[in-house]
Scaffold this active site. Structure first.
Site, PDB file in Angstrom:
ATOM      1  N   SER A 189       0.946  -1.127  -0.078  1.00 57.33           N
ATOM      2  CA  SER A 189       0.052   0.008   0.066  1.00 57.33           C
ATOM      3  C   SER A 189       0.981   1.297   0.033  1.00 57.33           C
ATOM      4  O   SER A 189       1.778   1.582  -0.909  1.00 57.33           O
ATOM      5  CB  SER A 189      -0.896  -0.027   1.190  1.00 57.33           C
ATOM      6  N   ASP A 312      -9.073  -6.130  -5.179  1.00 58.92           N
ATOM      7  CA  ASP A 312      -8.699  -4.825  -4.125  1.00 58.92           C
ATOM      8  C   ASP A 312      -9.976  -3.894  -4.316  1.00 58.92           C
ATOM      9  O   ASP A 312     -10.117  -3.274  -5.382  1.00 58.92           O
ATOM     10  CB  ASP A 312      -7.253  -4.380  -4.660  1.00 58.92           C
ATOM     11  N   HIS A 340      -7.089  -5.786  -0.629  1.00 65.26           N
ATOM     12  CA  HIS A 340      -6.026  -4.891  -0.458  1.00 65.26           C
ATOM     13  C   HIS A 340      -4.642  -5.416   0.132  1.00 65.26           C
ATOM     14  O   HIS A 340      -3.757  -4.761  -0.031  1.00 65.26           O
ATOM     15  CB  HIS A 340      -6.455  -3.619   0.231  1.00 65.26           C
TER      16      HIS A 340
END
Length: 374
Positions: A189, A312, A340
């Site tokens: 991320s 995601d 995610h």
């Protein structure tokens, strides 16, 4: 052209199973600097990794004293290239509770490092009154936003800066003090933005990159950087609220989990928010502008593995394709039935991909060496 490989046949032995919320006793004590709420965590792997968190002194240019920096360090150092794990936005090394032991079992020297301003480092500001007022402010915020704004109270001791430059410098000094050789840097991320920023500025420290569901196209913190301080503090109090964290856990995962598991994941994910300096560090990062690394992507020299969760809901898969096209030397792999946070949902798949990525590159390097000697 690019190829988007699907990891359909992966080992499923580490798929996360629901567990019941029952008290668990431990023969070991958690580090004293962790918030007391760590005892509420039931996940045995999260508890086990929390027991290994420690603080190491890291000298930095922007502070007179070394920063006692939280991390999970390997049980033993090896000659092979170490794997260094970053975490995502406003998170901690506990994000790696499932994948970390698998990486160690695979023979890697593995580090999990808390980015400056998040995690469990000692950033000072341990005034009891200030801490109590911060807790009170957070509690009142859940009932009335304006009350939270007017009652924000924070200590006067100067917090070390937690902007991008300071985060980068802190990480470099950590690497220089303890790791000391090129690493395989893994960033999930927003940790991908941290990894790209670091790899471009300190290429000698990074041998290869692994980017997981990378958040690298956001233009920093945007309009949040211009918020008045009172409003910014109110916002971060909302950020650590249990209902919001619970909802984020719902969005991050693509598979159904029991409510007990979701509850426990939320407790793990917000544990670092209970550090007394957390609000100040988060506001400082927010108002500093945050990460904006889109212009750096084409400057990455390292071989890169991109991993993406097929489902995601946070970052579109189209950005994975764009990232693959813009990176000079990259391969991309997609994990099906995954959201995610693949390293949390499908740690076995992520570790398998990392192992294959590292081993294939090692074999290519050995072959090149042999050919050069012919």
């Amino acid at each position: 052209m690019f190829s988007l490989s699907l990891c359909g046949s992966v080992n499923t032995k580490m798929r996360i199973k629901p567990f019941n919320l029952v008290p668990q006793a431990s023969s070991h004590s958690f580090p004293s600097f962790l918030p007391n709420q760590v005892h509420r965590i039931q996940d045995p792997l999260a508890r086990k990794l929390a027991l290994r968190i420690q603080r190491l002194p890291v000298p930095v240019r922007f502070s007179e004293n070394p920063i006692m920096s939280s991390c999970v360090k390997p049980l033993m150092q090896r000659k092979e290239t170490p794997v260094v794990l970053l975490h995502g936005f406003d998170s901690s090394c506990l994000e790696w509770r499932y994948a970390y032991p698998l990486l160690e079992e695979s023979g890697f020297e593995t580090w999990a490092i808390d980015i400056l301003g998040w995690g469990f480092s000692d950033l000072g500001l341990f005034y009891y009154l200030a801490y109590c007022m911060s807790v009170l402010t957070s509690f009142l915020y859940h009932f009335f936003v304006l009350f939270s704004i007017f009652f924000s109270f924070y200590p006067s001791e100067k917090l070390p800066p937690c902007d991008v430059v300071s985060k980068r410098d802190h990480f470099y000094q950590f690497w220089k003090s303890y790791i000391k050789r090129p690493m395989i840097l893994v960033g999930p991320s927003l940790g991908s933005a941290v990894a790209i920023d670091f790899a471009v500025n300190y290429p000698e420290a990074v041998e290869k990159l692994v980017l997981i569901d990378a958040s690298v196209y956001a233009e920093g913190t945007g309009n949040l950087a211009t918020l008045p301080k009172a409003v910014a503090y109110a916002g971060v109090n909302l950020l650590k609220s249990f209902p919001l964290r619970l909802y984020v856990n719902y969005l991050n995962a693509s598979t159904n989990k029991s409510f007990g598991t979701t509850l426990d994941w939320t407790n793990v994910g917000r544990l670092h928010c209970l550090m007394p300096w957390w609000a100040d560090a988060t506001v400082d990062f927010m108002t500093s502008g945050g990460y904006n690394v889109a212009s750096l992507i084409g400057k990455v020299k390292q071989k890169t593995l991109i991993i993406w969760g097929e489902n995601d809901l946070i970052i579109s898969n189209r950005l994975a394709v764009q990232l693959h096209c813009e990176l000079p030397d990259a391969i991309i792999r997609q994990i099906p039935n995954c959201g995610h946070l693949p390293h949390v949902e499908r740690p076995d798949s992520v570790v398998k991909l990392i192992v294959e990525f590292v081993q294939n590159q090692s074999e290519i390097k050995k072959l090149s060496l042999c050919l050069s000697q012919v």
